[in-house]
Scaffold this motif. Structure first.
Motif, mmCIF file in Angstrom:
data_model
loop_
_atom_site.group_PDB
_atom_site.id
_atom_site.type_symbol
_atom_site.label_atom_id
_atom_site.label_comp_id
_atom_site.label_asym_id
_atom_site.label_seq_id
_atom_site.Cartn_x
_atom_site.Cartn_y
_atom_site.Cartn_z
ATOM 1 N N PRO A 170 -1.427 -13.351 6.671
ATOM 2 C CA PRO A 170 -0.082 -13.155 7.212
ATOM 3 C C PRO A 170 0.661 -11.603 7.058
ATOM 4 C CG PRO A 170 0.125 -15.335 6.168
ATOM 5 C CD PRO A 170 -1.141 -14.758 5.727
ATOM 6 N N GLU A 171 1.295 -11.002 7.598
ATOM 7 C CA GLU A 171 1.752 -9.618 7.392
ATOM 8 C C GLU A 171 2.157 -9.511 6.146
ATOM 9 O OE1 GLU A 171 4.606 -6.555 6.727
ATOM 10 O OE2 GLU A 171 5.148 -8.628 7.301
ATOM 11 N N PHE A 172 3.052 -10.278 5.456
ATOM 12 C CA PHE A 172 3.870 -10.161 4.187
ATOM 13 C C PHE A 172 2.748 -10.126 2.950
ATOM 14 C CE2 PHE A 172 5.940 -11.380 0.244
ATOM 15 C CZ PHE A 172 6.947 -10.250 0.106
ATOM 16 N N LYS A 173 1.652 -11.009 3.085
ATOM 17 C CA LYS A 173 0.665 -11.184 2.023
ATOM 18 C C LYS A 173 -0.234 -9.974 2.319
ATOM 19 C CE LYS A 173 0.528 -16.099 1.654
ATOM 20 N NZ LYS A 173 -0.144 -17.372 1.713
ATOM 21 N N PHE A 174 -0.594 -9.499 3.507
ATOM 22 C CA PHE A 174 -1.340 -8.173 3.678
ATOM 23 C C PHE A 174 -0.500 -7.024 3.109
ATOM 24 C CE2 PHE A 174 -2.534 -5.065 6.927
ATOM 25 C CZ PHE A 174 -3.811 -4.549 6.359
ATOM 26 N N TRP A 175 0.732 -6.852 3.247
ATOM 27 C CA TRP A 175 1.317 -5.930 2.535
ATOM 28 C C TRP A 175 1.587 -5.838 1.016
ATOM 29 C CZ3 TRP A 175 5.892 -6.532 -0.298
ATOM 30 C CH2 TRP A 175 6.458 -5.472 -0.830
ATOM 31 N N TYR A 176 1.445 -7.162 0.455
ATOM 32 C CA TYR A 176 1.608 -7.423 -0.779
ATOM 33 C C TYR A 176 0.475 -7.102 -1.341
ATOM 34 C CZ TYR A 176 2.539 -9.976 -5.125
ATOM 35 O OH TYR A 176 2.750 -10.298 -6.672
ATOM 36 N N SER A 177 -0.677 -7.587 -0.991
ATOM 37 C CA SER A 177 -2.065 -7.253 -1.484
ATOM 38 C C SER A 177 -2.376 -5.768 -1.397
ATOM 39 C CB SER A 177 -3.052 -8.128 -0.664
ATOM 40 O OG SER A 177 -2.762 -9.330 -0.655
ATOM 41 N N VAL A 178 -1.946 -5.101 -0.389
ATOM 42 C CA VAL A 178 -2.193 -3.579 -0.079
ATOM 43 C C VAL A 178 -1.442 -2.992 -1.473
ATOM 44 C CG1 VAL A 178 -1.897 -1.566 1.144
ATOM 45 C CG2 VAL A 178 -2.908 -3.678 2.066
ATOM 46 N N ALA A 179 -0.017 -3.297 -1.628
ATOM 47 C CA ALA A 179 0.741 -2.426 -2.670
ATOM 48 C C ALA A 179 0.283 -2.894 -4.207
ATOM 49 C CB ALA A 179 1.988 -3.192 -2.584
ATOM 50 N N LYS A 180 -0.148 -4.166 -4.316
ATOM 51 C CA LYS A 180 -0.690 -4.717 -5.532
ATOM 52 C C LYS A 180 -1.797 -3.726 -5.916
ATOM 53 C CE LYS A 180 -1.128 -8.765 -8.298
ATOM 54 N NZ LYS A 180 -1.618 -10.300 -8.331
ATOM 55 N N SER A 181 -2.923 -4.017 -5.048
ATOM 56 C CA SER A 181 -4.214 -3.202 -5.162
ATOM 57 C C SER A 181 -3.978 -1.839 -5.381
ATOM 58 C CB SER A 181 -5.191 -3.686 -4.324
ATOM 59 O OG SER A 181 -4.799 -3.051 -2.926
ATOM 60 N N THR A 182 -3.208 -1.118 -4.772
ATOM 61 C CA THR A 182 -3.030 0.321 -4.772
ATOM 62 C C THR A 182 -2.352 0.783 -6.290
ATOM 63 O OG1 THR A 182 -2.675 0.341 -2.464
ATOM 64 C CG2 THR A 182 -2.201 2.228 -3.822
#
Length: 212
Positions: free
Chosen positions: A115-127
């Motif tokens: 999902p879009e929110f999990k996609f954003w959360y994973s991107v922000a967290k990994s960065t």
């Protein structure tokens, strides 16, 4: 003398504090969920700051490469349907369910594997984690970065080519925005020029006072 065991109370305090912090953190995530554009702008600025630090420090290329591969996998999962048509053998002629291709077909929204929110959360967290790693010399492994860049773009081209072929074969688009709305030729959704019919009020009941 009696000894007072303080270990259960201290462990209880730690668990309560952890639970409280987790609830506050989850509440913050729930509050920013509706702001899709703002969330992705923040993630983009964080990514730009990370790349700027890599460029200025001239190091940690292996961290940047690992982050790029991870983001690529997240993006592919974001574009992939939750139920892969290639694995399903119950609907469709090609062995999988398909999104509608004509206006008279039933509307079936695209359900993502990620999902879009999990996609954003994973991107922000990994960065964020990758940005923190640039402050430790342990992760600054010397590599020849042009090879990593060339290999990364080659992997992106191969992966996206495979994904586009999958989309063409099973005829689906990873972007849908709600159910379609059908309107007439001059239908604007407003009731303009419609006469307002008000029923005549009923006559008052006849009573003895009115007869007098």
């Amino acid at each position: 003398m009696e000894t007072i065991d303080t270990e259960p109370s201290s462990s209880n305090f730690v668990s309560q504090t952890r639970s409280h912090l987790h609830q506050r953190y989850q509440k913050c995530l729930d509050d920013i969920t509706p702001f899709t554009v703002g969330r992705w702008v923040g993630a983009g600025l964080l990514t730009v700051a990370f790349l700027a630090r890599i460029f200025l420090m001239q190091g940690w290329y292996i961290v940047a490469y690992a982050l790029g591969i991870y983001h690529l996998n997240l993006f592919i999962a974001f574009l992939t349907p939750k139920i892969d048509p290639a694995l399903s053998m119950f609907d469709g002629e090609d062995g999988g369910p398909e999104l509608p291709t004509h206006a008279n077909e039933e509307f079936r929204p695209f359900i993502r594997r990620l999902p879009e929110f999990k996609f954003w959360y994973s991107v922000a967290k990994s960065t964020t984690i990758a940005f923190i790693c640039t402050f430790f010399e342990l992760f600054n492994i010397p590599v020849f970065w042009p090879i990593l860049v060339m290999y990364f773009f080659t992997l992106v081209a191969i992966t996206m080519k495979r994904q586009i072929k999958h989309m063409i074969k099973y005829r689906y688009l990873p972007f849908t925005h709600g159910k379609p709305k059908y309107a007439g030729l001059n239908d604007t959704g407003k009731a303009e020029g419609v006469p307002l019919i008000v029923p005549n009020p009923a006559p008052p009941p006849v009573t003895e006072e009115n007869n007098l």
